[in-house]
Design a protein around this motif. Structure first.
Motif, PDB file in Angstrom:
ATOM      1  N   GLY A   1     -17.867 -68.174  53.235  1.00 47.32           N
ATOM      2  CA  GLY A   1     -18.570 -69.286  52.609  1.00 47.32           C
ATOM      3  C   GLY A   1     -19.554 -69.945  53.550  1.00 47.32           C
ATOM      4  O   GLY A   1     -20.432 -70.677  53.124  1.00 47.32           O
ATOM      5  N   GLY A   2     -19.421 -69.685  54.856  1.00 47.81           N
ATOM      6  CA  GLY A   2     -20.375 -70.216  55.818  1.00 47.81           C
ATOM      7  C   GLY A   2     -19.871 -71.424  56.570  1.00 47.81           C
ATOM      8  O   GLY A   2     -19.159 -72.268  56.029  1.00 47.81           O
ATOM      9  N   SER A   3     -20.248 -71.516  57.826  1.00 41.68           N
ATOM     10  CA  SER A   3     -19.832 -72.647  58.657  1.00 41.68           C
ATOM     11  C   SER A   3     -20.607 -73.914  58.338  1.00 41.68           C
ATOM     12  O   SER A   3     -20.159 -75.011  58.658  1.00 41.68           O
ATOM     13  CB  SER A   3     -20.044 -72.307  60.139  1.00 41.68           C
ATOM     14  OG  SER A   3     -19.344 -71.155  60.507  1.00 41.68           O
ATOM     15  N   ARG A   4     -21.783 -73.763  57.724  1.00 41.40           N
ATOM     16  CA  ARG A   4     -22.643 -74.927  57.529  1.00 41.40           C
ATOM     17  C   ARG A   4     -22.318 -75.718  56.284  1.00 41.40           C
ATOM     18  O   ARG A   4     -22.935 -76.736  56.011  1.00 41.40           O
ATOM     19  CB  ARG A   4     -24.112 -74.487  57.481  1.00 41.40           C
ATOM     20  CG  ARG A   4     -24.600 -73.892  58.786  1.00 41.40           C
ATOM     21  CD  ARG A   4     -26.071 -73.548  58.717  1.00 41.40           C
ATOM     22  NE  ARG A   4     -26.513 -72.885  59.929  1.00 41.40           N
ATOM     23  CZ  ARG A   4     -26.885 -73.512  61.027  1.00 41.40           C
ATOM     24  NH1 ARG A   4     -26.857 -74.830  61.074  1.00 41.40           N
ATOM     25  NH2 ARG A   4     -27.281 -72.845  62.092  1.00 41.40           N
ATOM     26  N   ALA A   5     -21.341 -75.261  55.485  1.00 39.22           N
ATOM     27  CA  ALA A   5     -20.967 -76.016  54.298  1.00 39.22           C
ATOM     28  C   ALA A   5     -20.480 -77.399  54.718  1.00 39.22           C
ATOM     29  O   ALA A   5     -19.763 -77.547  55.706  1.00 39.22           O
ATOM     30  CB  ALA A   5     -19.867 -75.282  53.535  1.00 39.22           C
ATOM     31  N   PRO A   6     -20.840 -78.460  53.988  1.00 33.29           N
ATOM     32  CA  PRO A   6     -20.487 -79.810  54.419  1.00 33.29           C
ATOM     33  C   PRO A   6     -18.989 -80.076  54.322  1.00 33.29           C
ATOM     34  O   PRO A   6     -18.309 -79.593  53.432  1.00 33.29           O
ATOM     35  CB  PRO A   6     -21.258 -80.699  53.433  1.00 33.29           C
ATOM     36  CG  PRO A   6     -21.449 -79.845  52.223  1.00 33.29           C
ATOM     37  CD  PRO A   6     -21.614 -78.455  52.741  1.00 33.29           C
TER      38      PRO A   6
ATOM     39  N   PRO B   1      -9.386 -69.394  49.867  1.00 34.56           N
ATOM     40  CA  PRO B   1     -10.625 -69.871  49.247  1.00 34.56           C
ATOM     41  C   PRO B   1     -10.532 -71.282  48.686  1.00 34.56           C
ATOM     42  O   PRO B   1     -11.527 -72.005  48.652  1.00 34.56           O
ATOM     43  CB  PRO B   1     -10.886 -68.842  48.137  1.00 34.56           C
ATOM     44  CG  PRO B   1     -10.197 -67.606  48.608  1.00 34.56           C
ATOM     45  CD  PRO B   1      -8.964 -68.083  49.328  1.00 34.56           C
ATOM     46  N   SER B   2      -9.356 -71.716  48.258  1.00 37.88           N
ATOM     47  CA  SER B   2      -9.242 -73.040  47.662  1.00 37.88           C
ATOM     48  C   SER B   2      -9.434 -74.163  48.677  1.00 37.88           C
ATOM     49  O   SER B   2      -9.694 -75.303  48.302  1.00 37.88           O
ATOM     50  CB  SER B   2      -7.874 -73.190  46.984  1.00 37.88           C
ATOM     51  OG  SER B   2      -6.825 -73.198  47.941  1.00 37.88           O
ATOM     52  N   THR B   3      -9.318 -73.855  49.975  1.00 40.87           N
ATOM     53  CA  THR B   3      -9.478 -74.884  51.003  1.00 40.87           C
ATOM     54  C   THR B   3     -10.837 -74.826  51.681  1.00 40.87           C
ATOM     55  O   THR B   3     -11.130 -75.669  52.522  1.00 40.87           O
ATOM     56  CB  THR B   3      -8.387 -74.743  52.084  1.00 40.87           C
ATOM     57  OG1 THR B   3      -8.616 -73.543  52.836  1.00 40.87           O
ATOM     58  CG2 THR B   3      -6.998 -74.695  51.477  1.00 40.87           C
ATOM     59  N   LEU B   4     -11.640 -73.842  51.333  1.00 38.38           N
ATOM     60  CA  LEU B   4     -12.936 -73.671  51.996  1.00 38.38           C
ATOM     61  C   LEU B   4     -13.921 -74.760  51.578  1.00 38.38           C
ATOM     62  O   LEU B   4     -13.925 -75.203  50.433  1.00 38.38           O
ATOM     63  CB  LEU B   4     -13.535 -72.315  51.638  1.00 38.38           C
ATOM     64  CG  LEU B   4     -12.850 -71.082  52.226  1.00 38.38           C
ATOM     65  CD1 LEU B   4     -13.489 -69.834  51.669  1.00 38.38           C
ATOM     66  CD2 LEU B   4     -12.941 -71.096  53.739  1.00 38.38           C
TER      67      LEU B   4
ATOM     68  N   SER C   1     -23.997 -68.148  55.733  1.00 39.26           N
ATOM     69  CA  SER C   1     -23.723 -67.393  54.514  1.00 39.26           C
ATOM     70  C   SER C   1     -22.389 -66.675  54.541  1.00 39.26           C
ATOM     71  O   SER C   1     -22.040 -65.984  53.605  1.00 39.26           O
ATOM     72  CB  SER C   1     -24.837 -66.367  54.267  1.00 39.26           C
ATOM     73  OG  SER C   1     -26.077 -67.011  54.076  1.00 39.26           O
ATOM     74  N   GLY C   2     -21.659 -66.813  55.631  1.00 42.42           N
ATOM     75  CA  GLY C   2     -20.375 -66.143  55.739  1.00 42.42           C
ATOM     76  C   GLY C   2     -20.430 -64.940  56.654  1.00 42.42           C
ATOM     77  O   GLY C   2     -21.497 -64.538  57.126  1.00 42.42           O
ATOM     78  N   PRO C   3     -19.282 -64.335  56.922  1.00 42.07           N
ATOM     79  CA  PRO C   3     -19.217 -63.215  57.864  1.00 42.07           C
ATOM     80  C   PRO C   3     -19.825 -61.942  57.284  1.00 42.07           C
ATOM     81  O   PRO C   3     -19.771 -61.706  56.085  1.00 42.07           O
ATOM     82  CB  PRO C   3     -17.716 -63.048  58.105  1.00 42.07           C
ATOM     83  CG  PRO C   3     -17.087 -63.546  56.832  1.00 42.07           C
ATOM     84  CD  PRO C   3     -17.956 -64.678  56.370  1.00 42.07           C
ATOM     85  N   PHE C   4     -20.412 -61.125  58.163  1.00 39.86           N
ATOM     86  CA  PHE C   4     -20.960 -59.850  57.710  1.00 39.86           C
ATOM     87  C   PHE C   4     -21.090 -58.912  58.904  1.00 39.86           C
ATOM     88  O   PHE C   4     -20.991 -59.321  60.072  1.00 39.86           O
ATOM     89  CB  PHE C   4     -22.321 -60.032  57.031  1.00 39.86           C
ATOM     90  CG  PHE C   4     -23.429 -60.514  57.923  1.00 39.86           C
ATOM     91  CD1 PHE C   4     -24.275 -59.613  58.564  1.00 39.86           C
ATOM     92  CD2 PHE C   4     -23.650 -61.869  58.126  1.00 39.86           C
ATOM     93  CE1 PHE C   4     -25.307 -60.054  59.393  1.00 39.86           C
ATOM     94  CE2 PHE C   4     -24.674 -62.317  58.955  1.00 39.86           C
ATOM     95  CZ  PHE C   4     -25.507 -61.411  59.588  1.00 39.86           C
ATOM     96  N   VAL C   5     -21.316 -57.651  58.595  1.00 43.05           N
ATOM     97  CA  VAL C   5     -21.618 -56.657  59.613  1.00 43.05           C
ATOM     98  C   VAL C   5     -22.913 -55.978  59.189  1.00 43.05           C
ATOM     99  O   VAL C   5     -23.167 -55.788  57.994  1.00 43.05           O
ATOM    100  CB  VAL C   5     -20.455 -55.648  59.771  1.00 43.05           C
ATOM    101  CG1 VAL C   5     -20.184 -54.903  58.477  1.00 43.05           C
ATOM    102  CG2 VAL C   5     -20.713 -54.679  60.905  1.00 43.05           C
TER     103      VAL C   5
END
Length: 285
Positions: free
Chosen positions: A116-121, A135-138, A163-167
């Protein structure tokens, strides 16, 4: 150290850092980075190396040197936040002189941050209540999570976080001679290029747009309007796969990354052949 997955509390540190991106907060909470994220990334690289070798992929990483610093270079940036809100590393092949290089063209880039990304408020940072694997706590549960099919794009500072983790795998080329070398390989053997694209698609991978130029490069003007037209306007050749919270929290992540690298092999081999033995290092995301 064997990789056992990134702990929920360590990932939540990145969410907290995004909300409190300053030296005092980082210093007070940095144990999650020093004792969790950093050694965890090192262990991931160490476990990944033999898996890549077993697949015959000429890629490897270094537990220390492969990692990117969490400190941002703010000298030429409008954003003066001192820290990145993700951790990342590369695995790459040796250079033409036989020396391993972190930024050797044709690499795999691993980007770790909460799903979900680190920058979400967030209202308050609480590692006990924010679980990136649930996911319910993100923080993203409070808004709209990115569509899994949406391409991961850098912001104005070239930062892919948020935007979340990726490779990802491919060629982040910045030098014109290297870019043109790939273009010449496409023109010399269009069938090989399209076969590479087809092989990627069969593996469920699609080339990202590639930061295309608007006009056909002058040296390839005779290809305008032809089947290679959009491909020759690319300046980068990259494929990406999103990672889930469950994957980055699992000891199976090295196998997930190795499998992705194997799926991306047609692209890597096409680019390596095009660049040959005399290429310099490209720029990475």
């Amino acid at each position: 150290m064997t990789f056992s997955g990134f702990a929920a509390s360590d990932l939540a540190f990145l969410t907290g850092l995004a909300a409190n991106n300053d030296r005092d907060w980082f210093t007070a909470h940095r144990a999650a980075y020093d004792e969790g994220l950093k050694p965890g990334l090192a262990a991931l690289i160490e476990d990944l190396n033999p898996l890549l070798a077993a697949r015959g992929l000429p890629l490897r990483g270094d537990a220390r040197k492969s990692q990117f610093r969490i400190h941002r270079d703010v000298r030429f940036s409008n954003d003066k936040c001192p820290y990145k809100v993700h951790v990342a590393a590369t695995v790459s092949r040796t250079g033409p002189d036989g020396e391993w290089r972190k930024m050797s063209p044709g690499m795999v880039y691993i980007h770790i941050e909460p799903e979900g990304g680190s920058r979400a408020p967030v209202l308050d940072f609480d590692p006990d209540s924010i679980d990136p694997l649930d996911p319910s706590t993100l923080p993203s549960a409070r808004g709209i999570a990115p569509d899994a099919a949406t391409e991961v794009k850098p912001n104005d500072e070239g930062d892919y976080s948020g935007s979340g983790p990726f490779v990802a795998a491919g060629f982040w080329l910045s030098e014109r001679p290297n870019i043109d070398a790939v273009r010449r390989a496409m023109v010399a053997n269009p069938a090989a290029y399209f076969a590479m694209v087809e092989a990627l698609e069969k593996a469920g991978l699609e080339l990202a747009p590639g930061d295309p130029v608007k006009k056909m490069p002058r040296d390839f003007a005779d290809q305008s309007g032809g089947p290679l037209d959009p491909a020759l306007k690319r300046t980068r050749w990259i494929v990406r796969r999103r990672l889930t919270g469950a994957e980055i929290g699992s000891d199976a992540l090295p196998r997930v990354v190795a499998a992705f690298a194997a799926d991306a092999r047609p692209l890597l081999e096409f680019g390596w052949k095009a660049l040959g033995a005399g290429t310099g290092a490209g720029a990475a995301a």
